[in-house]
Design an enzyme around this catalytic site. Structure first.
Site, PDB file in Angstrom:
ATOM      1  N   LYS A 112       6.193  -5.011   5.415  1.00  8.05           N
ATOM      2  CA  LYS A 112       6.791  -6.172   4.768  1.00  8.05           C
ATOM      3  C   LYS A 112       6.255  -7.126   3.735  1.00  8.05           C
ATOM      4  O   LYS A 112       6.034  -8.094   4.109  1.00  8.05           O
ATOM      5  CB  LYS A 112       6.958  -7.350   6.180  1.00  8.05           C
ATOM      6  CG  LYS A 112       7.197  -6.575   7.649  1.00  8.05           C
ATOM      7  CD  LYS A 112       8.662  -5.691   7.410  1.00  8.05           C
ATOM      8  CE  LYS A 112       9.713  -6.788   6.986  1.00  8.05           C
ATOM      9  NZ  LYS A 112      11.074  -5.847   6.774  1.00  8.05           N
ATOM     10  N   SER A 113       5.585  -6.402   2.969  1.00  9.34           N
ATOM     11  CA  SER A 113       4.812  -6.829   1.745  1.00  9.34           C
ATOM     12  C   SER A 113       5.517  -6.717   0.455  1.00  9.34           C
ATOM     13  O   SER A 113       5.107  -6.862  -0.401  1.00  9.34           O
ATOM     14  CB  SER A 113       3.599  -6.374   1.612  1.00  9.34           C
ATOM     15  OG  SER A 113       2.828  -6.745   2.839  1.00  9.34           O
ATOM     16  N   TRP A 170      11.385  -3.560  -2.331  1.00  7.26           N
ATOM     17  CA  TRP A 170      11.687  -4.150  -3.759  1.00  7.26           C
ATOM     18  C   TRP A 170      10.923  -3.305  -4.723  1.00  7.26           C
ATOM     19  O   TRP A 170      11.519  -2.819  -5.761  1.00  7.26           O
ATOM     20  CB  TRP A 170      11.013  -5.487  -3.721  1.00  7.26           C
ATOM     21  CG  TRP A 170      11.560  -6.416  -4.809  1.00  7.26           C
ATOM     22  CD1 TRP A 170      12.501  -6.141  -5.715  1.00  7.26           C
ATOM     23  CD2 TRP A 170      11.096  -7.736  -5.049  1.00  7.26           C
ATOM     24  NE1 TRP A 170      12.682  -7.200  -6.447  1.00  7.26           N
ATOM     25  CE2 TRP A 170      11.902  -8.177  -6.216  1.00  7.26           C
ATOM     26  CE3 TRP A 170      10.330  -8.708  -4.460  1.00  7.26           C
ATOM     27  CZ2 TRP A 170      11.852  -9.515  -6.507  1.00  7.26           C
ATOM     28  CZ3 TRP A 170      10.136 -10.029  -5.141  1.00  7.26           C
ATOM     29  CH2 TRP A 170      11.110 -10.408  -6.002  1.00  7.26           C
ATOM     30  N   TRP A 184      14.791   5.733   1.618  1.00  6.61           N
ATOM     31  CA  TRP A 184      13.989   6.584   2.297  1.00  6.61           C
ATOM     32  C   TRP A 184      13.969   7.935   1.749  1.00  6.61           C
ATOM     33  O   TRP A 184      13.108   8.855   2.144  1.00  6.61           O
ATOM     34  CB  TRP A 184      14.079   6.358   3.966  1.00  6.61           C
ATOM     35  CG  TRP A 184      15.675   6.589   4.160  1.00  6.61           C
ATOM     36  CD1 TRP A 184      15.934   7.960   4.582  1.00  6.61           C
ATOM     37  CD2 TRP A 184      16.594   5.909   4.574  1.00  6.61           C
ATOM     38  NE1 TRP A 184      17.202   7.987   4.984  1.00  6.61           N
ATOM     39  CE2 TRP A 184      17.469   6.740   5.081  1.00  6.61           C
ATOM     40  CE3 TRP A 184      16.792   4.696   4.411  1.00  6.61           C
ATOM     41  CZ2 TRP A 184      18.889   6.038   5.377  1.00  6.61           C
ATOM     42  CZ3 TRP A 184      17.826   3.876   4.770  1.00  6.61           C
ATOM     43  CH2 TRP A 184      18.945   4.549   5.281  1.00  6.61           C
ATOM     44  N   HIS A 226       2.108   3.442   4.233  1.00  9.12           N
ATOM     45  CA  HIS A 226       1.533   2.018   5.143  1.00  9.12           C
ATOM     46  C   HIS A 226       0.238   2.394   5.062  1.00  9.12           C
ATOM     47  O   HIS A 226      -0.553   1.749   5.736  1.00  9.12           O
ATOM     48  CB  HIS A 226       2.314   1.720   5.936  1.00  9.12           C
ATOM     49  CG  HIS A 226       3.682   1.103   5.890  1.00  9.12           C
ATOM     50  ND1 HIS A 226       4.053   0.208   4.539  1.00  9.12           N
ATOM     51  CD2 HIS A 226       4.908   0.916   6.337  1.00  9.12           C
ATOM     52  CE1 HIS A 226       5.175  -0.260   4.616  1.00  9.12           C
ATOM     53  NE2 HIS A 226       5.749   0.128   5.620  1.00  9.12           N
ATOM     54  N   ARG A 233       1.021  -9.103  -0.274  1.00  6.16           N
ATOM     55  CA  ARG A 233       1.620 -10.422  -0.083  1.00  6.16           C
ATOM     56  C   ARG A 233       0.962 -11.513   0.900  1.00  6.16           C
ATOM     57  O   ARG A 233       0.265 -11.007   1.777  1.00  6.16           O
ATOM     58  CB  ARG A 233       3.088  -9.946   0.729  1.00  6.16           C
ATOM     59  CG  ARG A 233       4.073 -11.121   0.768  1.00  6.16           C
ATOM     60  CD  ARG A 233       5.242 -10.628   1.751  1.00  6.16           C
ATOM     61  NE  ARG A 233       6.373 -11.557   1.694  1.00  6.16           N
ATOM     62  CZ  ARG A 233       7.471 -11.693   2.545  1.00  6.16           C
ATOM     63  NH1 ARG A 233       7.688 -10.563   3.175  1.00  6.16           N
ATOM     64  NH2 ARG A 233       8.434 -12.600   2.393  1.00  6.16           N
ATOM     65  N   SER A 288       7.732 -12.441   8.662  1.00  7.47           N
ATOM     66  CA  SER A 288       8.631 -11.365   8.346  1.00  7.47           C
ATOM     67  C   SER A 288       8.499 -10.058   9.302  1.00  7.47           C
ATOM     68  O   SER A 288       9.331  -9.577   9.936  1.00  7.47           O
ATOM     69  CB  SER A 288       8.362 -10.905   6.647  1.00  7.47           C
ATOM     70  OG  SER A 288       9.451  -9.849   6.485  1.00  7.47           O
ATOM     71  N   TYR A 292       3.559  -9.829  -4.112  1.00 11.69           N
ATOM     72  CA  TYR A 292       4.919 -10.119  -4.004  1.00 11.69           C
ATOM     73  C   TYR A 292       5.428 -11.339  -4.686  1.00 11.69           C
ATOM     74  O   TYR A 292       6.343 -11.906  -5.106  1.00 11.69           O
ATOM     75  CB  TYR A 292       4.989 -10.308  -2.437  1.00 11.69           C
ATOM     76  CG  TYR A 292       6.703 -10.584  -1.989  1.00 11.69           C
ATOM     77  CD1 TYR A 292       7.553  -9.416  -1.702  1.00 11.69           C
ATOM     78  CD2 TYR A 292       7.103 -11.644  -1.874  1.00 11.69           C
ATOM     79  CE1 TYR A 292       8.755  -9.896  -1.077  1.00 11.69           C
ATOM     80  CE2 TYR A 292       8.520 -12.239  -1.384  1.00 11.69           C
ATOM     81  CZ  TYR A 292       9.097 -10.888  -1.061  1.00 11.69           C
ATOM     82  OH  TYR A 292      10.365 -11.329  -0.507  1.00 11.69           O
TER      83      TYR A 292
END
Length: 287
Positions: free
Chosen positions: A45-46, A50, A73, A100, A122, A130, A186
């Site tokens: 979630k960072s 994007w 993916w 990750h 982030r 998030s 981010y």
């Protein structure tokens, strides 16, 4: 492969068993990187999705065809997930790889590689919010309980993928040992997306014309990605990711934590941050 209620533990880290096995995690940590690989590294979630989109568009000179026809993916697979083996074996040409994993688990595999590594960080307060909402819709993650309970676990690192603090410090403090390393936040991407795309294109040695830059910026905007089924995860079956409980792409803004945190929670997060990051030279600009 459902395993929605399974938690896989690997080197003391918890991973969702839905897409992670001991074999897939061992495959990742022993992976043979190629010098032409581009590796996106993030804590969950960072800004992962994007950056996958930005790189796809940069490498395709702003042409959105791949971004709009191939799920993220599949074009930028998560190295540690069980489906990655087949995709990466079948790949031809430069590969985009996502992970990750913490630095110390991937460092041996990266040690003698010239692969380009892009690390996206982030604000941990926004990450926690998030990540909490993601837990509520992702049926392969544990029930997060209340946000207050989740925040305590997050600050302790007692969540899947471990500690945000350890993840960020691990990768950034060892960047000198990675031959090609780009650090970006981010927040920087939110505040100056055009400059961020240019920074990525320069790092990838893939210069863009002004028109290509404008096209890339247009197709990696939040609104564009929110409507793109290749990145908004609406292709995933509801029993795995329940979009009736929330959207994968919620608002794409910075500072959303202010709408969730109490003053006490904010002070607690600040105290933990000050303690955990005391030995870090990173200077974050979250606002």
């Amino acid at each position: 492969m459902a395993r929605l209620d399974v938690t896989e533990t690997f080197h003391s880290f918890m991973f969702p068993g839905h897409m992670h096995t001991q074999d897939s995690l061992n495959y990742a940590t022993n992976f043979k990187f190629q010098d032409t690989d581009t590796v996106i590294v993030t804590y969950p979630k960072s800004g992962t999705t994007w950056m996958q989109e930005i790189i796809t568009l940069v490498l395709n000179k702003g042409n959105p065809t791949v971004a709009q026809t191939t799920p993220n993916w599949a074009r930028a697979p998560w190295l540690e997930q069980c489906y990655a083996t087949d995709i990466l074996k079948a790949s031809t040409g430069p590969r985009i790889i996502t992970t990750h994993l913490p630095y110390h688990l991937l460092a041996p595999a990266l040690q003698h590689s010239k692969a380009k590594v892009i690390y996206v960080a982030r604000n941990p307060k926004d990450v926690s919010v998030s990540y909490y909402h993601f837990h509520k819709m992702a049926n392969f993650l544990p029930d997060p309980g209340t946000f207050s309970d989740f925040l305590i676990d997050f600050l302790k690192g007692a969540v899947h993928y471990g500690s945000w603090f350890d993840h960020v410090k691990g990768w950034t403090s060892n960047k000198k040992d990675i031959q090609n390393f780009l650090y970006i936040t981010y927040e920087e991407m939110c505040q100056d997306i055009q400059g961020s795309i240019q920074k990525v294109s320069h790092f990838l040695q893939c210069p863009l014309t002004e028109d290509e830059l404008i096209l890339s910026q247009k197709h990696c905007s939040f609104n564009s990605m929110k409507e793109n089924a290749m990145v908004n995860y609406t292709l995933i079956p509801q029993e795995i990711m329940d979009h009736s409980k929330g959207k994968f792409m919620r608002n794409g803004k910075i500072g959303d934590w202010k709408n969730v945190f109490t003053e006490e929670q904010s002070r607690l997060a600040d105290d933990v941050y000050s303690s955990q990051m005391a030995d870090s030279s990173l200077l974050f600009k979250w606002e």
